[in-house]
Design an enzyme around this catalytic site. Structure first.
Site, mmCIF file in Angstrom:
data_model
loop_
_atom_site.group_PDB
_atom_site.id
_atom_site.type_symbol
_atom_site.label_atom_id
_atom_site.label_comp_id
_atom_site.label_asym_id
_atom_site.label_seq_id
_atom_site.Cartn_x
_atom_site.Cartn_y
_atom_site.Cartn_z
ATOM 1 N N ALA A 8 0.832 -1.390 -0.136
ATOM 2 C CA ALA A 8 -0.102 -0.029 -0.134
ATOM 3 C C ALA A 8 1.072 1.232 -0.043
ATOM 4 C CB ALA A 8 -0.676 0.002 1.106
ATOM 5 N N ARG A 14 -2.935 8.452 -10.487
ATOM 6 C CA ARG A 14 -4.088 8.685 -11.396
ATOM 7 C C ARG A 14 -5.356 9.062 -10.591
ATOM 8 N NH1 ARG A 14 -5.525 4.309 -15.191
ATOM 9 N NH2 ARG A 14 -3.951 2.797 -14.651
ATOM 10 N N ASP A 105 -5.139 -1.957 -2.808
ATOM 11 C CA ASP A 105 -5.902 -1.320 -3.638
ATOM 12 C C ASP A 105 -6.650 -2.315 -4.589
ATOM 13 O OD1 ASP A 105 -3.884 -2.131 -5.246
ATOM 14 O OD2 ASP A 105 -3.378 -0.354 -6.386
ATOM 15 N N ASN A 388 -33.990 25.692 23.574
ATOM 16 C CA ASN A 388 -32.707 25.300 24.228
ATOM 17 C C ASN A 388 -31.825 25.977 24.418
ATOM 18 O OD1 ASN A 388 -32.179 24.723 21.562
ATOM 19 N ND2 ASN A 388 -31.228 22.830 21.964
ATOM 20 N N SER A 407 -50.393 24.014 19.257
ATOM 21 C CA SER A 407 -49.591 24.471 18.159
ATOM 22 C C SER A 407 -48.717 25.821 18.415
ATOM 23 C CB SER A 407 -50.345 24.774 16.759
ATOM 24 O OG SER A 407 -51.038 23.411 16.585
HETATM 25 C C1 UD1 Z 1 1.489 -6.145 -10.810
HETATM 26 C C2 UD1 Z 1 2.451 -7.233 -11.421
HETATM 27 C C3 UD1 Z 1 1.610 -7.743 -12.610
HETATM 28 C C4 UD1 Z 1 0.309 -8.128 -12.180
HETATM 29 C C5 UD1 Z 1 -0.439 -6.736 -11.404
HETATM 30 C C6 UD1 Z 1 -2.033 -6.961 -11.120
HETATM 31 C C7 UD1 Z 1 4.601 -7.008 -10.672
HETATM 32 C C8 UD1 Z 1 6.063 -6.335 -11.130
HETATM 33 N N1 UD1 Z 1 3.629 -6.941 -11.822
HETATM 34 O O1 UD1 Z 1 1.600 -5.005 -11.910
HETATM 35 O O2 UD1 Z 1 2.438 -8.885 -13.124
HETATM 36 O O3 UD1 Z 1 -0.505 -8.518 -13.493
HETATM 37 O O4 UD1 Z 1 0.332 -6.180 -10.428
HETATM 38 O O5 UD1 Z 1 -2.578 -5.940 -10.809
HETATM 39 O O6 UD1 Z 1 4.446 -7.173 -9.720
HETATM 40 N N2 UD1 Z 1 3.698 -0.900 -4.681
HETATM 41 C C9 UD1 Z 1 4.086 -0.659 -3.668
HETATM 42 N N3 UD1 Z 1 5.319 -0.171 -3.843
HETATM 43 C C10 UD1 Z 1 6.173 -0.161 -5.016
HETATM 44 C C11 UD1 Z 1 5.409 -0.599 -5.989
HETATM 45 C C12 UD1 Z 1 4.095 -1.051 -6.029
HETATM 46 O O7 UD1 Z 1 3.490 -0.512 -2.416
HETATM 47 O O8 UD1 Z 1 7.354 0.048 -4.831
HETATM 48 C C13 UD1 Z 1 2.223 -1.315 -4.567
HETATM 49 C C14 UD1 Z 1 1.162 -0.336 -5.423
HETATM 50 O O9 UD1 Z 1 0.989 0.781 -4.525
HETATM 51 C C15 UD1 Z 1 0.211 -1.049 -5.845
HETATM 52 C C16 UD1 Z 1 0.629 -2.307 -6.048
HETATM 53 O O10 UD1 Z 1 1.735 -2.403 -5.278
HETATM 54 O O11 UD1 Z 1 -0.758 -1.185 -5.246
HETATM 55 C C17 UD1 Z 1 0.898 -2.915 -7.640
HETATM 56 O O12 UD1 Z 1 2.074 -2.087 -8.075
HETATM 57 P P1 UD1 Z 1 2.068 -1.662 -9.473
HETATM 58 O O13 UD1 Z 1 3.325 -1.170 -9.905
HETATM 59 O O14 UD1 Z 1 0.695 -0.775 -10.002
HETATM 60 O O15 UD1 Z 1 1.877 -3.137 -10.321
HETATM 61 P P2 UD1 Z 1 1.342 -3.437 -11.470
HETATM 62 O O16 UD1 Z 1 2.150 -2.620 -12.767
HETATM 63 O O17 UD1 Z 1 0.196 -3.249 -11.500
#
Ligand code: UD1
Ligand code: CA
Length: 461
Positions: A8, A14, A105, A388, A407
């Protein structure tokens, strides 16, 4: 033992928001809370949340929860990626435990699914198990690469995939179950040599495979569960799915919901059988509604307890208790700390605040009942105001059983109307009204016969 690591830390660019993404709400609760609930219900004993962007806000929101936090350093100068995030919990991972990786998320994941993933992982004695899904449109997701026998070989990120790999529709949910020791060992070996320059948790699968470990893939039944929230549009998408899940549960329990698409019930609400919920109703917080109630259109009921057979129309009720058989509204407002006894009628444009009202009493129209204790069988006429507040402090009024408030009367607190006391319409009552007494506190009427004629007013046009 089963433990979870919940990612998280990401910025959630976005969302274009001042608050961390995982605190955005779905059906009234922060997204991350759904993940924690599912994890706990899936018999995961310990949860570790990786925070980063606006970490303190996340920690503060969940300060009453029994969870561990690890903070991922954020900024240009630090590495990034799901693998790097999990590394922050290195000290937390126990060698002999199952470690489930989840995301703050991805709020729609069900406890049953997490359980099935863990069971599948254990039954097959895998070292690492990926939760996968088949999607019509796999754009953006990591693809699952299997060998001819169907065994998983590796996960390739969309940005690193070849033309051929991009055609694969089985995707990585990002959720895994690992053996603690194997995860720790593999985390030490991942690099950021890829299109995004990130440390990928997906590489753990490749490393385990290369080392001859057992890796499995468990295909999810309902791919809706793995939807992530990256934007407000996706937030609304997940909200809709969650809303329907909650509403379907109530319908299956015997509640009629006229239009589930337009009925907003938060996850902790309890509703009794044969109650009917009309469109536009919002039932929030820890509200409990009894059997055989009607919750009419556009009601908002928050953290309140509603008895059996209560009818509420287009009204707002906050932190209050309503006993059996009451009828409320339309357009009534019960503010915090109000308690209505049985079979009370609160009509249109009546506001009640911090007051108790006894059984069978009525306030049919246009009244303000604030800081009062009203007895049983009391009639409060149209336009009555419980005065009040003197500009500095609030005082209470007491209206005993069987009293009748005419009333447009004002009861200036502190004041008592004793049993069977009658207040004449239009009176401003500043002194107590005795038992069985009629109080008239208004100027006596004067009739001036022939006055209009004398003044010549009939010629005014
Ligand atoms: C990741 C997977 C992908 C998968 C997808 C599913 C990897 C490299 N890829 O991609 O194979 O299909 O999820 O949704 O794992 N986060 C952190 N710290 C970081 C990076 C990310 O806490 O340094 C958290 C983000 O807040 C997010 C989640 O990890 O909630 C996923 O990270 P994100 O970079 O969005 O992964 P995807 O590109 O979606
Ligand atoms: Ca990414």
């Amino acid at each position: 033992m089963n433990i979870s690591i919940i990612l998280a830390a990401g910025e959630g660019t976005r969302m274009k928001s001042k608050i961390p993404k995982v605190l955005h709400r779905i059906c009234g609760r922060p997204m991350l809370e759904y993940v924690l609930r599912a994890s706990n219900k899936a018999n995961i004993e310990k949860n570790c949340v990786i925070v980063g962007h606006l970490a303190d806000m996340v920690k503060d929101e969940f300060k009453d929860w029994d969870i561990a936090f690890r903070t991922q350093p954020m900024g240009e100068e630090y590495p990034y990626g799901t693998g790097y995030a999990v590394m922050q919990a290195m000290d937390y991972i126990e060698d002999n435990s199952n470690v489930v990786i989840l995301y703050g998320d991805t709020p729609l994941i069900r406890d049953e699914t997490i359980k099935k993933l863990i069971d599948y992982h254990e039954e097959n004695n895998y070292d690492g198990t990926v939760l996968t899904a088949h999607l019509e449109d796999p754009t953006g997701y990591g693809r699952i690469i299997r060998d001819q026998k169907g065994h998983i070989l590796k996960i390739v990120e969309h940005k690193d995939a070849t033309e051929e790999e991009l055609n694969i529709k089985e995707i990585n949910s990002g959720i895994y179950c690992f053996k603690g020791k194997d995860l720790k060992d593999a985390l030490g070996k991942i690099t950021n040599d890829n299109a995004q320059g990130e440390y990928y948790i997906t590489d753990v699968i490749t490393i385990l495979k290369e080392e001859g470990k057992r890796v499995g893939a468990y295909v999810i039944e309902d791919s809706n569960e793995i939807h992530g929230v990256n934007s407000r549009v996706q937030l609304a998408f997940c909200e809709r799915i969650m809303r329907n899940r909650i509403n379907y549960r109530h319908m299956e329990n015997g509640v009629t919901i006229i239009n589930p698409e337009n009925t907003y019930i938060e996850p902790d609400v309890i509703i009794g059988k044969d109650s009917i919920i009309y469109p536009g109703a919002i039932v929030a917080g820890r509200t409990i509604i009894g059997e055989d109630c009607i919750i009419g259109e556009n009601c908002r009921i928050e953290n309140s307890k509603i008895g059996k057979g209560v009818k509420i129309y287009s009204s707002t009720i906050t932190e209050s208790t309503v006993d059996d058989g009451c009828t409320i509204g339309p357009y009534a407002h019960l503010r915090p700390n109000s308690h209505l006894g049985k079979n009370i009628r609160i009509g249109n444009f009546v506001e009640v605040k911090n007051s108790t009202i006894g059984d069978n009493s009525k306030a049919g129209h246009l009244a303000y009942i604030g800081d009062a204790d009203v007895g049983k069988n009391v009639n409060i006429g149209c336009g009555v105001v419980f005065v009040n507040y003197n500009g500095r402090s609030k005082s209470r009024s007491l209206v005993e059983d069987n009293a009748f408030i005419g009333s447009n009367a004002n009861l200036v607190a502190p004041v008592v109307v004793k049993k069977w006391g009658y207040v004449a319409a239009g009176s401003t009552i500043t002194e107590d009204v005795g038992e069985g007494c009629l109080s008239i506190a208004r100027a006596k009427q004067v009739n001036k016969d022939g006055w209009v004629e004398r003044k010549g007013l009939k010629e005014r046009e």
